[in-house]
Design a protein around this motif. Structure first.
Motif, PDB file in Angstrom:
ATOM      1  N   ASP A  51     152.285  64.089 101.792  1.00  0.00           N
ATOM      2  CA  ASP A  51     152.481  63.727 103.211  1.00  0.00           C
ATOM      3  C   ASP A  51     153.042  62.192 103.035  1.00  0.00           C
ATOM      4  N   ALA A  54     156.648  62.286 101.818  1.00  0.00           N
ATOM      5  CA  ALA A  54     157.560  62.948 102.572  1.00  0.00           C
ATOM      6  C   ALA A  54     157.817  61.978 103.906  1.00  0.00           C
ATOM      7  N   ILE A 109     155.807  67.776 108.687  1.00  0.00           N
ATOM      8  CA  ILE A 109     156.985  66.954 108.033  1.00  0.00           C
ATOM      9  C   ILE A 109     158.459  67.278 108.542  1.00  0.00           C
TER      10      ILE A 109
END
Length: 457
Positions: A51, A54, A109
């Motif tokens: 996470d 990204a 995402i």
């Protein structure tokens, strides 16, 4: 410099996803509780680093501070749900919880990359539903009367589907929602509860006929509403649950034959179905019309290759309804085909866990619920990914926990909360069996000692 970071990030994200997927299956072999806990902690770290990487890339490419705000809110949600489950349910399946967080992460995402506002709405819905879902496992354990509400489940499901058929407006060729809510998503749960409650005491011919009539009404209304994806999911759950309850191959063969005949009839009755079949057979021949979606989807997957273009480097927005029906194509374009395969494997791990829980539960009602919900989940994944890759005609269903859609994600979160409740019930059954075994061993030891004492005397 930013382009170098973006290029490197796709390999970092892919590596983290591959390692996470490996852990999902490796834990099946691990016997030590300490090893399992260590793998679960490593999974959380992999999700965190994926996470972070990204969203750093998305921020660098877009320059929007809303991305940073969204990332912070998302991490607060993940931390909160992990802590609350561990506090409230000591016996909960953390692997199931981790997989939910991973799939939600992938969805957040891609949605944030496409539209931050959409991702924010999804996060609000997910947070609210998870707060409600925290109460579900304890309700599954305490509310023993759920197995007695057989015809209430059937009535509610048929009534709501009928209301959609009569009152809903047509959207993308089908009647799906009322006031922004898609009732069929919630009825997936009530339908499984109906089937489990009806078949729990046995599955004679009369019971199977009753189940078939009610299932036929559900599927028939969905077909008339042209919600064919949901119709297939309901039919698959019905077929699997009847077969498991009866162990009769004849019912399975009749069901498959009936399903094939129904598909042919639907093809001839509905132009909507013929258009999707035409787009599936040769999308380039109808590229300007019904084939446009699938062609753009295939272009996106092909452009991404094995390793992807990198976040914010592709053009997934060119695919119509990309946030709902074709999000898998966007994932493959920017994160790569290998990432897409890993995503499928994580979904498969989810399904295998649910089947494992079902096999170990002793009570038929709860066993059938687990199998029914697991079947619905697996078929929804298959229909979404199969449609996006032109393996099967498009059915217009979302990828659970990944695609945008309030009703869909809410229904899936509640389904997983029910599965958590069933997992805890299974743990309770194991503890009860162990207590009974120890009690019997103690009794045998006492009798042996008493017999030896009598002999000595």
């Amino acid at each position: 410099m930013v382009n170098v970071i973006v290029e490197l990030s796709k390999f970092v994200i892919l590596t983290l996803m591959v390692v996470y997927t490996f852990h999902c299956f490796y834990m099946v072999k691990q016997q030590s509780e300490e090893e399992r806990n260590e793998s679960l902690r490593q999974q959380l770290m992999l999700i965190f680093f994926m996470d972070f990487t990204a969203f750093l890339v998305i921020y660098l490419k877009t320059g929007k501070f809303q991305v940073v705000t969204f990332y912070a809110e998302m991490m607060v949600f993940f931390a909160g749900i992990q802590i609350l489950y561990r506090m409230l349910y000591k016996k909960a399946s953390i692997l199931l919880l981790n997989n939910m967080c991973m799939l939600l992460s992938v969805g957040f995402i891609i949605l944030c990359r496409l539209d931050v506002a959409t991702a924010t709405r999804q996060l609000i819905i997910v947070t609210a539903v998870n707060l409600v879902a925290l109460a579900v496992p304890v309700l599954i354990r305490k509310m023993k009367f759920l197995k007695d509400l057989t015809w209430l489940y059937a009535g509610v499901g048929i009534l709501l589907l009928g209301a959609v058929l009569v009152l809903a407006r047509t959207s993308y060729g089908a009647k799906l929602s009322l006031m922004g809510i898609q009732p069929s998503e919630a009825i997936k749960i009530t339908f499984v509860f109906f089937m489990a409650a009806l078949l729990r005491r046995g599955a004679d011919f009369r019971t199977v006929v009753q189940a078939t009539i009610v299932a036929g009404l559900h599927v028939g209304i969905l077909v008339l509403s042209r919600d064919l994806g949901s119709a297939v999911i309901f039919f698959a759950a019905y077929l699997v649950m009847v077969y498991v309850a009866t162990k009769n191959v004849g019912y399975l063969a009749l069901g498959l034959g009936g399903g094939a005949a129904g598909s042919v009839i639907a093809y001839h009755l509905f132009g909507h179905v013929r258009q999707r079949v035409s787009a599936w057979k040769d999308p380039m021949a109808v590229y300007q019309n019904e084939g446009y979606q699938i062609v753009q989807s295939l272009f996106a997957i092909g452009t991404g290759g094995w390793f992807g273009m990198g976040l914010c480097q592709g053009s997934p927005e060119k695919i119509p309804v990309v946030k709902n029906d074709f999000i898998f194509s966007a994932i493959c374009e920017e994160l790569g085909g290998i990432f897409g395969i890993c995503l499928i494997l994580v979904c498969m791990s989810f399904f295998l866990m649910i089947v494992n829980i079902a096999l170990k539960i002793k009570k038929p009602f709860y066993k059938l619920i687990a199998l029914g919900l697991g079947t619905e989940y697996a078929f929804q994944v298959f229909l979404t990914i199969g449609g996006a890759t032109k393996f099967i005609p498009m059915t217009g269903v979302t990828l659970p926990l990944v695609s945008y859609g309030g009703s869909s994600v809410a229904s899936t979160v509640l389904m997983l909360a029910i599965i958590q409740g069933l997992y805890i019930l299974r743990e309770d059954e194991d503890e009860e069996i162990e207590r009974q075994r120890r009690k019997e061993a103690a009794q045998r030891a006492g009798k042996t000692a008493e017999a030896q004492g009598s002999g000595n005397f």
